[in-house]
Scaffold this active site. Structure first.
Site, PDB file in Angstrom:
ATOM      1  N   HIS A  13       0.831  -1.208   0.000  1.00  0.00           N
ATOM      2  CA  HIS A  13       0.000   0.000   0.000  1.00  0.00           C
ATOM      3  C   HIS A  13       0.863   1.254   0.000  1.00  0.00           C
ATOM      4  O   HIS A  13       2.045   1.220   0.355  1.00  0.00           O
ATOM      5  CB  HIS A  13      -0.984   0.039   1.173  1.00  0.00           C
ATOM      6  CG  HIS A  13      -0.347   0.017   2.530  1.00  0.00           C
ATOM      7  ND1 HIS A  13      -0.015  -1.148   3.174  1.00  0.00           N
ATOM      8  CD2 HIS A  13       0.019   1.018   3.365  1.00  0.00           C
ATOM      9  CE1 HIS A  13       0.520  -0.861   4.351  1.00  0.00           C
ATOM     10  NE2 HIS A  13       0.566   0.443   4.496  1.00  0.00           N
ATOM     11  N   HIS A  85       3.699   7.208   3.717  1.00  0.00           N
ATOM     12  CA  HIS A  85       4.662   6.109   3.588  1.00  0.00           C
ATOM     13  C   HIS A  85       4.264   5.169   2.473  1.00  0.00           C
ATOM     14  O   HIS A  85       3.141   5.195   1.975  1.00  0.00           O
ATOM     15  CB  HIS A  85       4.854   5.354   4.905  1.00  0.00           C
ATOM     16  CG  HIS A  85       3.645   4.605   5.405  1.00  0.00           C
ATOM     17  ND1 HIS A  85       2.743   5.139   6.290  1.00  0.00           N
ATOM     18  CD2 HIS A  85       3.208   3.340   5.157  1.00  0.00           C
ATOM     19  CE1 HIS A  85       1.804   4.237   6.566  1.00  0.00           C
ATOM     20  NE2 HIS A  85       2.056   3.135   5.882  1.00  0.00           N
ATOM     21  N   GLU A 136       7.631   1.300   5.060  1.00  0.00           N
ATOM     22  CA  GLU A 136       7.120   0.262   5.945  1.00  0.00           C
ATOM     23  C   GLU A 136       7.394  -1.087   5.281  1.00  0.00           C
ATOM     24  O   GLU A 136       7.208  -1.237   4.071  1.00  0.00           O
ATOM     25  CB  GLU A 136       5.606   0.454   6.140  1.00  0.00           C
ATOM     26  CG  GLU A 136       4.947  -0.595   7.024  1.00  0.00           C
ATOM     27  CD  GLU A 136       3.442  -0.374   7.187  1.00  0.00           C
ATOM     28  OE1 GLU A 136       2.839   0.351   6.363  1.00  0.00           O
ATOM     29  OE2 GLU A 136       2.878  -0.930   8.146  1.00  0.00           O
TER      30      GLU A 136
HETATM   31 CO    CO Z   1       1.090   1.309   6.288  1.00  0.00          CO
END
Ligand code: CO
Length: 142
Positions: A13, A85, A136
């Site tokens: 994502h 992020h 991440e």
């Molecule tokens: Co995330």
């Protein structure tokens, strides 16, 4: 350790911090004809999120929730919102972490994976080590 366990996989994502997650979802729906989830509150993570489903990855629209939200400072600096992020999938998050640390990258927090917004182990890498981008890592086993 085979490289496959360390290497980043697909983008899981891209997370975008927004001041109002309903307004942002409407913009994605009306402008981009995207399919958005209903808003979900994740009090353990200090965010309200809407997931925008795409064939190749998700976009997560995140609004701060509660007084201690990890994205509050980001929105103070970027009141209109902004990309927060990018999340890459890895097969073995501890192997990926050990490789990153050995390569000189900094892992945020105590370096131990924590349970992320999808209930899977995640880690965050210092944005200064990746050209201003907060990364991440999420362990996804197939
Ligand atoms: Co995330």
């Amino acid at each position: 350790m085979p490289w496959g366990d360390i290497m980043i996989g697909r983008i899981n994502h891209v997370a975008i911090a927004v001041p109002d997650v309903e307004a942002a979802a409407r913009q994605w729906e009306t402008g981009l004809c995207a399919v958005c989830s209903l808003p979900q509150s994740l009090p353990d993570h200090g965010v309200r999120v809407v997931f925008v489903d795409q064939p190749n990855a998700k976009v997560e629209l995140m609004e701060p929730l509660g007084g201690n939200s990890p994205i509050a400072a980001f929105l103070d600096r970027n009141p209109a919102g902004g990309m927060h992020h990018i999340c890459y999938e890895v097969a073995d998050i501890r192997a990926a972490r050990d490789h990153l640390v050995a390569s000189g990258a900094r892992v945020l927090g105590d370096g131990e994976p924590m349970s992320g917004a999808h209930g899977t182990p995640v880690l965050f890498l210092h944005p200064k080590d990746f050209y201003g981008t907060l990364i991440e890592l999420e362990e996804v086993r197939d």
